[in-house]
Motif scaffolding. Sequence first.
Motif, PDB file in Angstrom:
ATOM      1  N   GLY A  30       0.361  -1.301   0.134  1.00 38.31           N
ATOM      2  CA  GLY A  30      -0.033   0.266  -0.589  1.00 38.31           C
ATOM      3  C   GLY A  30       1.052   0.576  -0.419  1.00 38.31           C
ATOM      4  N   ASN A  31       1.775   1.000  -0.128  1.00 37.32           N
ATOM      5  CA  ASN A  31       2.999   2.242  -0.418  1.00 37.32           C
ATOM      6  C   ASN A  31       2.620   3.339  -2.057  1.00 37.32           C
ATOM      7  OD1 ASN A  31       4.800   3.810  -0.204  1.00 37.32           O
ATOM      8  ND2 ASN A  31       7.034   2.486   0.216  1.00 37.32           N
ATOM      9  N   LEU A  32       2.505   4.163  -1.600  1.00 30.34           N
ATOM     10  CA  LEU A  32       2.647   5.429  -2.464  1.00 30.34           C
ATOM     11  C   LEU A  32       3.858   5.205  -3.463  1.00 30.34           C
ATOM     12  CD1 LEU A  32       0.981   7.298  -4.025  1.00 30.34           C
ATOM     13  CD2 LEU A  32       2.676   9.184  -2.715  1.00 30.34           C
ATOM     14  N   ASP A  33       4.856   5.171  -3.027  1.00 31.76           N
ATOM     15  CA  ASP A  33       6.070   4.908  -3.622  1.00 31.76           C
ATOM     16  C   ASP A  33       6.115   3.376  -4.962  1.00 31.76           C
ATOM     17  OD1 ASP A  33       6.766   7.287  -3.224  1.00 31.76           O
ATOM     18  OD2 ASP A  33       8.235   5.890  -2.107  1.00 31.76           O
ATOM     19  N   ASP A  34       5.238   2.418  -4.296  1.00 31.58           N
ATOM     20  CA  ASP A  34       5.168   0.889  -5.076  1.00 31.58           C
ATOM     21  C   ASP A  34       4.289   1.144  -5.972  1.00 31.58           C
ATOM     22  OD1 ASP A  34       7.012  -0.228  -3.705  1.00 31.58           O
ATOM     23  OD2 ASP A  34       5.973  -0.775  -2.812  1.00 31.58           O
ATOM     24  N   MET A  35       3.083   2.582  -6.273  1.00 31.78           N
ATOM     25  CA  MET A  35       1.852   2.889  -6.287  1.00 31.78           C
ATOM     26  C   MET A  35       2.349   3.547  -8.039  1.00 31.78           C
ATOM     27  SD  MET A  35      -1.196   2.326  -4.296  1.00 31.78           S
ATOM     28  CE  MET A  35      -0.967   3.043  -2.586  1.00 31.78           C
ATOM     29  N   MET A  36       3.544   3.929  -7.425  1.00 31.36           N
ATOM     30  CA  MET A  36       3.266   5.378  -8.587  1.00 31.36           C
ATOM     31  C   MET A  36       3.835   4.264 -10.530  1.00 31.36           C
ATOM     32  SD  MET A  36       3.219   8.210  -8.433  1.00 31.36           S
ATOM     33  CE  MET A  36       3.370   9.693  -7.599  1.00 31.36           C
ATOM     34  N   ALA A  37       3.534   5.270 -11.039  1.00 35.37           N
ATOM     35  CA  ALA A  37       3.942   4.526 -12.661  1.00 35.37           C
ATOM     36  C   ALA A  37       4.515   5.389 -13.021  1.00 35.37           C
ATOM     37  CB  ALA A  37       2.838   4.271 -12.977  1.00 35.37           C
ATOM     38  N   TYR A  38       5.619   5.569 -14.259  1.00 40.78           N
ATOM     39  CA  TYR A  38       5.829   6.809 -14.662  1.00 40.78           C
ATOM     40  C   TYR A  38       5.822   6.626 -16.666  1.00 40.78           C
ATOM     41  CZ  TYR A  38       7.832   8.585 -10.388  1.00 40.78           C
ATOM     42  OH  TYR A  38       7.984   8.091  -8.847  1.00 40.78           O
ATOM     43  N   VAL A  39       5.997   7.619 -16.805  1.00 39.37           N
ATOM     44  CA  VAL A  39       6.029   7.428 -18.471  1.00 39.37           C
ATOM     45  C   VAL A  39       6.893   7.917 -19.050  1.00 39.37           C
ATOM     46  CG1 VAL A  39       4.832   8.136 -21.214  1.00 39.37           C
ATOM     47  CG2 VAL A  39       3.121   8.001 -18.809  1.00 39.37           C
ATOM     48  N   ASN A  40       7.986   6.967 -20.058  1.00 43.15           N
ATOM     49  CA  ASN A  40       9.061   7.529 -20.544  1.00 43.15           C
ATOM     50  C   ASN A  40       9.822   8.148 -22.117  1.00 43.15           C
ATOM     51  OD1 ASN A  40       9.337   5.518 -22.183  1.00 43.15           O
ATOM     52  ND2 ASN A  40      10.723   4.235 -21.970  1.00 43.15           N
ATOM     53  N   GLU A  41       9.834   8.881 -22.383  1.00 43.96           N
ATOM     54  CA  GLU A  41      10.075   9.560 -23.376  1.00 43.96           C
ATOM     55  C   GLU A  41       9.936   8.592 -24.479  1.00 43.96           C
ATOM     56  OE1 GLU A  41      14.096   8.031 -23.368  1.00 43.96           O
ATOM     57  OE2 GLU A  41      12.716   9.462 -22.055  1.00 43.96           O
ATOM     58  N   PHE A  42       9.471   7.427 -24.931  1.00 35.12           N
ATOM     59  CA  PHE A  42       8.952   6.754 -25.734  1.00 35.12           C
ATOM     60  C   PHE A  42       7.502   6.523 -25.375  1.00 35.12           C
ATOM     61  CE2 PHE A  42      13.551   5.302 -25.293  1.00 35.12           C
ATOM     62  CZ  PHE A  42      14.177   6.423 -26.418  1.00 35.12           C
ATOM     63  N   GLY A  43       7.038   6.849 -24.298  1.00 35.02           N
ATOM     64  CA  GLY A  43       5.397   5.751 -23.888  1.00 35.02           C
ATOM     65  C   GLY A  43       5.299   5.706 -23.503  1.00 35.02           C
ATOM     66  N   GLU A  44       5.788   4.737 -22.972  1.00 37.01           N
ATOM     67  CA  GLU A  44       6.504   3.235 -22.549  1.00 37.01           C
ATOM     68  C   GLU A  44       5.944   3.282 -20.889  1.00 37.01           C
ATOM     69  OE1 GLU A  44       9.609   1.731 -23.660  1.00 37.01           O
ATOM     70  OE2 GLU A  44       9.428   0.771 -25.070  1.00 37.01           O
ATOM     71  N   ILE A  45       4.993   2.495 -20.385  1.00 33.74           N
ATOM     72  CA  ILE A  45       4.956   3.006 -19.070  1.00 33.74           C
ATOM     73  C   ILE A  45       6.138   1.775 -18.511  1.00 33.74           C
ATOM     74  CG2 ILE A  45       3.559   2.205 -16.652  1.00 33.74           C
ATOM     75  CD1 ILE A  45       0.943   2.459 -18.266  1.00 33.74           C
ATOM     76  N   VAL A  46       6.895   2.987 -17.000  1.00 39.18           N
ATOM     77  CA  VAL A  46       7.935   2.246 -16.523  1.00 39.18           C
ATOM     78  C   VAL A  46       8.315   2.355 -14.940  1.00 39.18           C
ATOM     79  CG1 VAL A  46       9.702   2.660 -18.158  1.00 39.18           C
ATOM     80  CG2 VAL A  46       9.591   3.888 -16.511  1.00 39.18           C
ATOM     81  N   SER A  47       8.246   2.215 -13.529  1.00 40.95           N
ATOM     82  CA  SER A  47       7.923   1.828 -12.548  1.00 40.95           C
ATOM     83  C   SER A  47       9.578   2.725 -12.029  1.00 40.95           C
ATOM     84  CB  SER A  47       8.392   0.678 -12.439  1.00 40.95           C
ATOM     85  OG  SER A  47       9.644   0.192 -12.114  1.00 40.95           O
ATOM     86  N   THR A  48      10.288   3.273 -12.680  1.00 41.25           N
ATOM     87  CA  THR A  48      11.267   4.211 -12.016  1.00 41.25           C
ATOM     88  C   THR A  48      11.034   5.666 -12.886  1.00 41.25           C
ATOM     89  OG1 THR A  48      12.989   3.539 -14.185  1.00 41.25           O
ATOM     90  CG2 THR A  48      13.195   2.557 -11.957  1.00 41.25           C
ATOM     91  N   PRO A  49      11.570   6.967 -12.230  1.00 43.98           N
ATOM     92  CA  PRO A  49      11.367   7.986 -12.566  1.00 43.98           C
ATOM     93  C   PRO A  49      12.305   7.876 -12.965  1.00 43.98           C
ATOM     94  CG  PRO A  49      12.303   8.183 -10.150  1.00 43.98           C
ATOM     95  CD  PRO A  49      11.677   6.452 -10.707  1.00 43.98           C
ATOM     96  N   PRO A  50      11.900   9.523 -14.515  1.00 36.40           N
ATOM     97  CA  PRO A  50      13.278   9.476 -15.199  1.00 36.40           C
ATOM     98  C   PRO A  50      13.920  10.624 -14.227  1.00 36.40           C
ATOM     99  CG  PRO A  50      11.020  11.373 -15.164  1.00 36.40           C
ATOM    100  CD  PRO A  50      11.069  10.299 -14.556  1.00 36.40           C
ATOM    101  N   ASP A  51      15.338  10.092 -15.300  1.00 37.03           N
ATOM    102  CA  ASP A  51      16.573  11.040 -14.165  1.00 37.03           C
ATOM    103  C   ASP A  51      16.846  12.518 -14.809  1.00 37.03           C
ATOM    104  OD1 ASP A  51      17.827   8.560 -13.453  1.00 37.03           O
ATOM    105  OD2 ASP A  51      18.170   8.046 -15.184  1.00 37.03           O
TER     106      ASP A  51
END
Length: 57
Positions: A30-51
Amino acid sequence: MKKQLEKNRQKKKEDKEQRKLDRQQNPTSGNLDDMMAYVNEFGEIVSTPPDNYKKSE
């Protein structure tokens, strides 16, 4: 036909009960960081934030 329908209902009920027990035994954090998803420059959903964050002007 009726027996087959009843078997299907019973199997569906058992499967649902098994999924319920699995969820109870393995709760998520239930941790918020575990639930976060990011979109990279190619439009793919990833779990790590962009650098580096580039703003398009």
